[in-house]
Design a protein around this motif. Sequence first.
Motif, PDB file in Angstrom:
ATOM      1  N   UNK A 279       0.981  -1.240   0.015  1.00 36.28           N
ATOM      2  CA  UNK A 279      -0.003  -0.017   0.231  1.00 36.28           C
ATOM      3  C   UNK A 279       0.929   1.203   0.073  1.00 36.28           C
ATOM      4  N   UNK A 280       2.033   1.225   0.768  1.00 35.74           N
ATOM      5  CA  UNK A 280       2.698   2.449   0.848  1.00 35.74           C
ATOM      6  C   UNK A 280       3.293   2.574  -0.350  1.00 35.74           C
ATOM      7  N   UNK A 281       3.884   1.537  -1.090  1.00 36.32           N
ATOM      8  CA  UNK A 281       4.653   1.721  -2.308  1.00 36.32           C
ATOM      9  C   UNK A 281       3.594   2.193  -3.435  1.00 36.32           C
ATOM     10  N   UNK A 282       2.541   1.670  -3.548  1.00 41.84           N
ATOM     11  CA  UNK A 282       1.466   2.235  -4.402  1.00 41.84           C
ATOM     12  C   UNK A 282       1.277   3.702  -4.180  1.00 41.84           C
ATOM     13  N   UNK A 283       1.096   4.071  -3.067  1.00 40.66           N
ATOM     14  CA  UNK A 283       0.755   5.572  -2.732  1.00 40.66           C
ATOM     15  C   UNK A 283       1.726   6.206  -3.366  1.00 40.66           C
ATOM     16  N   UNK A 284       2.944   5.952  -2.760  1.00 43.80           N
ATOM     17  CA  UNK A 284       4.038   6.747  -3.182  1.00 43.80           C
ATOM     18  C   UNK A 284       4.457   6.721  -4.684  1.00 43.80           C
ATOM     19  N   UNK A 285       4.040   5.688  -5.162  1.00 46.39           N
ATOM     20  CA  UNK A 285       4.170   5.454  -6.849  1.00 46.39           C
ATOM     21  C   UNK A 285       3.290   6.805  -7.586  1.00 46.39           C
ATOM     22  N   UNK A 286       2.040   6.891  -6.877  1.00 44.74           N
ATOM     23  CA  UNK A 286       1.281   7.914  -7.268  1.00 44.74           C
ATOM     24  C   UNK A 286       1.627   9.359  -7.056  1.00 44.74           C
ATOM     25  N   UNK A 287       2.385   9.603  -6.047  1.00 46.87           N
ATOM     26  CA  UNK A 287       2.850  10.834  -5.562  1.00 46.87           C
ATOM     27  C   UNK A 287       4.376  11.182  -6.658  1.00 46.87           C
ATOM     28  N   UNK A 288       4.886  10.146  -6.922  1.00 47.24           N
ATOM     29  CA  UNK A 288       6.025  10.563  -7.701  1.00 47.24           C
ATOM     30  C   UNK A 288       5.512  10.736  -9.390  1.00 47.24           C
ATOM     31  N   UNK A 438       4.740  -3.580  -8.379  1.00 46.83           N
ATOM     32  CA  UNK A 438       3.572  -2.664  -7.824  1.00 46.83           C
ATOM     33  C   UNK A 438       2.243  -3.231  -7.887  1.00 46.83           C
ATOM     34  N   UNK A 439       2.164  -4.298  -8.806  1.00 48.46           N
ATOM     35  CA  UNK A 439       0.716  -4.882  -8.821  1.00 48.46           C
ATOM     36  C   UNK A 439       0.364  -5.774  -7.879  1.00 48.46           C
ATOM     37  N   UNK A 440       1.417  -6.374  -7.207  1.00 47.18           N
ATOM     38  CA  UNK A 440       1.075  -7.311  -6.357  1.00 47.18           C
ATOM     39  C   UNK A 440       0.760  -6.939  -4.923  1.00 47.18           C
ATOM     40  N   UNK A 441      -0.022  -7.784  -4.135  1.00 48.08           N
ATOM     41  CA  UNK A 441      -0.489  -7.423  -2.740  1.00 48.08           C
ATOM     42  C   UNK A 441       0.812  -7.096  -1.862  1.00 48.08           C
ATOM     43  N   UNK A 442       1.752  -7.880  -1.943  1.00 46.40           N
ATOM     44  CA  UNK A 442       3.047  -7.688  -1.283  1.00 46.40           C
ATOM     45  C   UNK A 442       4.168  -7.674  -2.192  1.00 46.40           C
ATOM     46  N   UNK A 443       4.813  -6.538  -1.660  1.00 44.75           N
ATOM     47  CA  UNK A 443       6.108  -6.255  -2.632  1.00 44.75           C
ATOM     48  C   UNK A 443       7.126  -7.139  -2.339  1.00 44.75           C
ATOM     49  N   UNK A 444       7.976  -7.314  -3.454  1.00 43.60           N
ATOM     50  CA  UNK A 444       9.086  -8.034  -3.294  1.00 43.60           C
ATOM     51  C   UNK A 444      10.394  -7.219  -3.823  1.00 43.60           C
ATOM     52  N   UNK A 445      10.815  -6.603  -3.030  1.00 40.96           N
ATOM     53  CA  UNK A 445      11.826  -5.910  -3.253  1.00 40.96           C
ATOM     54  C   UNK A 445      13.198  -6.677  -3.753  1.00 40.96           C
TER      55      UNK A 445
END
Length: 448
Positions: A279-288, A438-445
Amino acid sequence: MSEDSEIEKQICDVLRRNGKSNALKIAKEIKVDKRIVNKHLYNLERSNQVFKTDELPPVWDLLEKMKEIKQTPKPEQKPQTTRDTSEEKHVEDLLRTGALKASHIARDLRQSTQTINKQLYTMMQKGRVQKCSISNLWSLNDEWTEESSSQESDSCLQVSKPGSHSELFEMITELGDGGYGCVYKVKHKIDGKVYALKKVILTRKADSEVKALAQLDHPNIVRYITSWPGPDIWTSNQQRNQVSTTTYLFIQMEFCEGGTLTDWIQGRNDLKKYRTTAEIHKIFSEIITGVEYIHANNLIHRDLKPDNILFGADGKVKIGDFGLVAAQTDQNGDPIERSKRKGTPPYMSPEQENKKNYDEKTDIFPLGLIWFEMLWKISTGMERVKLWSDLRNQRFPEGFGDEYSAESTFIMKMLSYSPEDRPHAKDIKRDLQTFFSLEQDLLNPKTV
């Protein structure tokens, strides 16, 4: 000599020969249609060759006559320069409340409009004030000239009739109030929809905000509807009388029902809501993505912070508050000299604090701070105070690098002291897509 130049020369000759005159008298003397004379009078005013009074119809005179007024003090009087400085300070104090007409200033200072007009034009020659030739509003030069080379010179808004637009809205509540003005949650009396309505004092800066919003059309930018100048109708009668000479600019925008990123972060910090890394990275991706779009339009936001990042009803990020927006370069593509310390101190980049020249990379620094805030729980205000200075100097709290190894690498670059060492928004967006799914529910860095 062109026909236009010849007409303007004849107008100046009439004013030089006869003194003050209106457009009709000038038109009769040079035997040219009054409408043509009016057009050239305003052209001459824009080029600082003539000036007009607030009378109806306007009375015109040559500006060069103002320069011929002798400043020699009489023996029994205080030096003229001292008196002029004092009078100019009184005028400046009034203009700090917003753009005003000469007649309003004259009334408040209990002087004639003619005297105030002379004072204002003298101040204009010194570069201290500037006049909008359309609305006849005077304003302090420091409110009108920052990044002015990137703005149209005659873009001032005409003052609407009292309440002509504002009365279409019913105020629901005040959303925020600060040095910038106020933001209200309002309901339109005709279409029934809820909007955000921002009220700021009418200056060239406010004009710049409207122009920026009007040219930005993106799902991650707060949607601009329209704007208009006018008085504040949501004050008591007593308050309205006290600020009757102040003209405001109202900016109608979409209302973001999802609140601010500040609310989002606070909910996580108070353990009221669980936030996944996805969720955090999805939001930050939209900010960017929103910031990338702003930069692609040759603009700098200059005040990115959680308070200015909102969520729509569908949960999408909406970047708002373009009160400090600025062009990246002037019309020739050259750097623009800017005012120092424009922004919110905790999120301000180092160059915003101490340099007059900076570019879009200044927006990347606060984005690094915001990404960190979204990831790392800060329990108390005291904890925040202790770690914020370290964070601004690329020093993370113990455990952050271990838990968020990929993110810490990116944030470290974003918080570089030198703007040249920070990535562009488009590069950050690309890296997010490359190193996080970013498409997955859990991100895999992935390994950086």
